[in-house]
Design an enzyme around this catalytic site. Sequence first.
Site, PDB file in Angstrom:
ATOM      1  N   HIS A 125       0.841  -1.195   0.000  1.00 47.76           N
ATOM      2  CA  HIS A 125       0.000   0.000   0.000  1.00 47.76           C
ATOM      3  C   HIS A 125       0.872   1.238   0.000  1.00 47.76           C
ATOM      4  O   HIS A 125       1.946   1.249   0.614  1.00 47.76           O
ATOM      5  CB  HIS A 125      -0.927   0.008   1.229  1.00 47.76           C
ATOM      6  CG  HIS A 125      -2.058   0.988   1.126  1.00 47.76           C
ATOM      7  ND1 HIS A 125      -1.908   2.314   1.448  1.00 47.76           N
ATOM      8  CD2 HIS A 125      -3.348   0.841   0.716  1.00 47.76           C
ATOM      9  CE1 HIS A 125      -3.072   2.936   1.254  1.00 47.76           C
ATOM     10  NE2 HIS A 125      -3.953   2.075   0.814  1.00 47.76           N
ATOM     11  N   ASP A 158      -7.818  -4.177  -1.001  1.00 43.62           N
ATOM     12  CA  ASP A 158      -8.317  -4.382  -2.364  1.00 43.62           C
ATOM     13  C   ASP A 158      -8.290  -5.858  -2.741  1.00 43.62           C
ATOM     14  O   ASP A 158      -9.176  -6.352  -3.447  1.00 43.62           O
ATOM     15  CB  ASP A 158      -7.476  -3.577  -3.361  1.00 43.62           C
ATOM     16  CG  ASP A 158      -7.549  -2.089  -3.098  1.00 43.62           C
ATOM     17  OD1 ASP A 158      -8.673  -1.585  -2.959  1.00 43.62           O
ATOM     18  OD2 ASP A 158      -6.504  -1.432  -3.020  1.00 43.62           O
TER      19      ASP A 158
END
Length: 430
Positions: A306, A364
């Site tokens: 991330h 995600d």
Amino acid sequence: MSDKSAKLSLNGGEHEFSVREGTIGPSVVDISSLYKETGAFTYDPGFTSTASCDSKITFIDGDEGTLLHRGYPIEQLAEHGDFLEVCYLLLYGELPTKTQKSDFDYRVTRHTMVHEQMNRFFTGFRRDAHPMAVMCGTVGALSAFYHDSTDISDPHQRMVASMRMIAKMPTIAAMAYKYHIGQPFIYPQNDLDYASNFLRMCFAVPCEDYKVNPVLARAMDRIFILHADHEQNASTSTVRLAGSSGANPFACIAAGIACLWGPAHGGANEAALNMLAEIGSVDRIPEFIARAKDKNDPFRLMGFGHRVYKNYDPRAKIMQKTTHEVLGELGIKDDPLLEVAMELEKIALHDEYFVEKKLYPNIDFYSGITLRALGFPTTMFTVLFAVARTVGWIAQWKEMIEDPSQRIGRPRQLYTGEAKRDYVAINTRG
């Protein structure tokens, strides 16, 4: 405000700037007078080292893997609260009392229907249009249907616009989905909670009863909570920038949706599932792991690591649990993509390369798997993200509008083009 200051030496001159301290997190050097004092700007592509505002809504510590909404850890909110409670918290700064929660739920529920003329508005889109394209258009058009809540100087109109968008976004998203697959629109049902109502509008058909599975509704609600706000990300900054010009709130949210559509932002969960489809089967995973480790290979594993979190994304931990609850409830055992996902998760959590580089599965990765299991096509993933993030955008927009120091956004640039030159007549150009 702290007593600290930062000194800058530039072109032989010494300049002093105050340092501001937040409640938690890094301090900032206030350079708002930099150009006036020095004639120079700062250069910060992507604004990754620049605080564009002060905010009381969301705090992230990427190194520690912390996400707080108004001071409350995301883990506690997702475990014990529901999405509308989190909406109230983001908008008003405190968790609601029982009475406040009941009143807030009632107001949102009574705004879920959209203007009947919007049904015809949808028919202007091609059937094969991406649902996000439809969302951009329809949300932007809300200002044409609701003239009584576009005056941003009126606190009551701002509140009404906020309620309308939180309430109508699931209805519009479900309509975009139904239109995409050629099924009739399903009207909202006021006796259902927010997530259950959304699932029903997406998956019910007029010819038979639809019973909402509470496990799936809770998973949907949790997905909404985990995506509700994430500080000054690209789409939130877009909403704030659009709002700084005085644009109406519906236009600002439409701008946020357009930004969210990008594959590096809201489209990441769709990209993660597309990657799983590319891998195809468990026996091909070693090949793709090797490619991911090869610096000369452009292939990248989507859904891992991330931009902000250098530790495990706290939302991913909750989403991981939710994913396994949904898969267990639905008894899905023979979906090759989900088999690939589970094996890839196992490798990423234990492989030295991934652990060392902190390439943990992110939200995600898990949300894409969960949404697929719930029955949504990949084209709807970013739409669901937009439904959840709407409240964060509105809270940030509202905070900006109510900030007396707010000014129209105007980033500067380092110009590297041609210097001034004179126009040459076309018949004399070489």
